[in-house]
Design an enzyme around this catalytic site. Structure first.
Site, PDB file in Angstrom:
ATOM      1  N   LYS A 100       3.260   9.990   1.180  1.00  0.00           N
ATOM      2  CA  LYS A 100       1.959  10.432   0.891  1.00  0.00           C
ATOM      3  C   LYS A 100       1.226  10.182   1.892  1.00  0.00           C
ATOM      4  CE  LYS A 100       1.613   8.598  -3.863  1.00  0.00           C
ATOM      5  NZ  LYS A 100       0.723   7.530  -4.768  1.00  0.00           N
TER       6      LYS A 100
ATOM      7  N   LYS B 243      -3.550  -8.581   5.650  1.00  0.00           N
ATOM      8  CA  LYS B 243      -3.600  -7.210   5.143  1.00  0.00           C
ATOM      9  C   LYS B 243      -4.581  -7.110   4.034  1.00  0.00           C
ATOM     10  CE  LYS B 243      -0.128  -4.466   3.633  1.00  0.00           C
ATOM     11  NZ  LYS B 243       1.276  -4.114   2.896  1.00  0.00           N
TER      12      LYS B 243
HETATM   13  P1  ATR Z   1       2.032   0.519  -2.866  1.00  0.00           P
HETATM   14  O1  ATR Z   1       1.897   1.868  -2.176  1.00  0.00           O
HETATM   15  O2  ATR Z   1       2.706   0.771  -4.333  1.00  0.00           O
HETATM   16  O3  ATR Z   1       0.676  -0.077  -3.037  1.00  0.00           O
HETATM   17  P2  ATR Z   1       2.771  -1.020  -0.574  1.00  0.00           P
HETATM   18  O4  ATR Z   1       1.790  -0.294   0.331  1.00  0.00           O
HETATM   19  O5  ATR Z   1       4.193  -1.261   0.081  1.00  0.00           O
HETATM   20  O6  ATR Z   1       3.183  -0.273  -2.117  1.00  0.00           O
HETATM   21  O7  ATR Z   1       2.159  -2.460  -1.185  1.00  0.00           O
HETATM   22  C1  ATR Z   1       2.806  -3.213  -1.718  1.00  0.00           C
HETATM   23  C2  ATR Z   1       2.001  -4.634  -2.075  1.00  0.00           C
HETATM   24  O8  ATR Z   1       2.409  -5.325  -3.146  1.00  0.00           O
HETATM   25  C3  ATR Z   1       1.388  -5.308  -0.701  1.00  0.00           C
HETATM   26  O9  ATR Z   1       0.042  -5.807  -1.059  1.00  0.00           O
HETATM   27  C4  ATR Z   1       2.411  -6.504  -1.203  1.00  0.00           C
HETATM   28  O10 ATR Z   1       2.197  -7.897  -0.472  1.00  0.00           O
HETATM   29  P3  ATR Z   1       2.380  -8.116   1.100  1.00  0.00           P
HETATM   30  O11 ATR Z   1       1.160  -7.091   1.965  1.00  0.00           O
HETATM   31  O12 ATR Z   1       1.946  -9.426   1.272  1.00  0.00           O
HETATM   32  O13 ATR Z   1       3.673  -7.506   1.562  1.00  0.00           O
HETATM   33  C5  ATR Z   1       2.360  -6.733  -2.538  1.00  0.00           C
HETATM   34  N1  ATR Z   1       3.808  -7.367  -2.876  1.00  0.00           N
HETATM   35  C6  ATR Z   1       4.873  -6.241  -3.236  1.00  0.00           C
HETATM   36  N2  ATR Z   1       5.841  -7.406  -3.653  1.00  0.00           N
HETATM   37  C7  ATR Z   1       5.339  -8.561  -3.827  1.00  0.00           C
HETATM   38  C8  ATR Z   1       5.858  -9.985  -4.148  1.00  0.00           C
HETATM   39  N3  ATR Z   1       7.076 -10.210  -4.478  1.00  0.00           N
HETATM   40  N4  ATR Z   1       4.883 -10.838  -4.062  1.00  0.00           N
HETATM   41  C9  ATR Z   1       3.734 -10.577  -3.613  1.00  0.00           C
HETATM   42  N5  ATR Z   1       3.162  -9.513  -3.324  1.00  0.00           N
HETATM   43  C10 ATR Z   1       3.963  -8.444  -3.242  1.00  0.00           C
END
Ligand code: ATR
Length: 270
Positions: A68, A155
């Site tokens: 994307k 973030k």
């Molecule tokens: P997307 O495009 O689907 O939003 P991404 O850009 O990889 O995917 O973002 C994933 C988000 O989910 C992030 O905010 C991530 O938190 P971090 O910034 O701390 O990595 C969050 N996330 C994913 N798995 C998680 C988990 N097991 N526990 C807490 N936060 C999670």
């Protein structure tokens, strides 16, 4: 009937074998009697994939993870919202030009508006990745105030600065109240190590009126189940998928999308 006049649409991403978009768009083409087909292309090398799309006469593409952001290098004209979000999920090819749009934020807005107004409401968004950014864009454009909760506070801080939003760490601040709570993380998704888990403390959920999850496998996530048990209004993860697809279909065909048909195709599958 596929013939020499059939128009080609599709989705590019990796992986794409579980995508529900072919089902949704093909059912819509069929319902409106449009001679077009929508296929899933598993693309790892974006450069190679894009080279032929104008020459092959492909009319439109959905773009999904992980392309994307990178796809923007190949787009001739990028729509303002897509540029602000920094991601394109829809390509329209017209007169030898590639136009790039983002319909994810529109999908989120339409999904939310089925259950609540947005202007003047307070939304708390869990997660600070790409999906969160698109959703925050929609919330901000429609006059909702935003608070971002994320595991990585840095973030959260960075994303919040774009929207004049508040921010905090995950499960750090129990005294946040609002109208809308949205989970944009994969927490609770089938097949992940957080399957069956809530993204926030169970008690926190009752600080809100409308609860939305973008996870659609399972359709009733632990978050939505808990919200439902508390008598709160819920929005499942297929609503955003449906409405971002509806907006894509509208861009491609300039016709009124057959909402019921598209909706049925998704919910029947799950
Ligand atoms: P997307 O495009 O689907 O939003 P991404 O850009 O990889 O995917 O973002 C994933 C988000 O989910 C992030 O905010 C991530 O938190 P971090 O910034 O701390 O990595 C969050 N996330 C994913 N798995 C998680 C988990 N097991 N526990 C807490 N936060 C999670």
């Amino acid at each position: 009937m596929i013939n020499a006049k059939t128009e080609l649409y599709g989705i590019i991403g990796h992986p794409v074998s579980h995508s529900l978009s072919p089902l949704m768009h093909n059912s819509a083409f069929k319902a409106l009697g449009i001679n077009a087909v929508y296929l899933a292309f598993d693309v790892t090398n974006l450069n190679n994939a894009i080279t032929g799309i104008k020459e092959l006469g492909i009319k439109g593409l959905s773009v999904t993870i992980p392309h994307k952001e990178k796809i923007m290098e190949f787009v001739d004209i990028i729509d303002d919202s897509a540029r602000e979000i920094g991601a394109v999920n829809t390509l329209l090819i017209r007169e030898n030009k590639i136009f790039g749009y983002n319909t994810d934020w529109l999908g989120a807005v339409l999904a939310l508006q089925e259950k609540t107004e947005l202007s003047g409401k307070k939304a708390v968004v869990i997660g600070a990745g790409g999906s969160s950014k698109a959703i925050c864009h929609g919330l901000n454009k429609h006059g909702a105030s935003i608070h971002i909760i994320n595991r990585s506070i840095e973030k959260a801080r960075e994303l919040a600065s774009n929207f004049n939003a508040g921010f905090s760490g995950l499960n750090e601040d129990k005294d946040i109240y609002g109208d809308i709570l949205i989970n944009t993380t994969s927490i609770g998704m089938t097949g992940t190590d957080t399957q069956g888990q809530l993204p926030v403390d169970d008690k926190f959920i009752q600080n809100f009126k409308v609860i939305m999850d973008i996870v659609y496998s399972p359709l009733q996530t632990p978050l939505l189940k808990s919200a439902h048990e508390k008598g709160l209004s819920t929005i499942d993860g297929l609503r955003m998928l449906l409405f971002q697809g509806v907006k894509q279909f509208e861009l491609w065909t300039e016709k009124l999308p057959p909402l019921e048909v598209m909706q049925k195709s998704l919910y029947n599958k799950l």
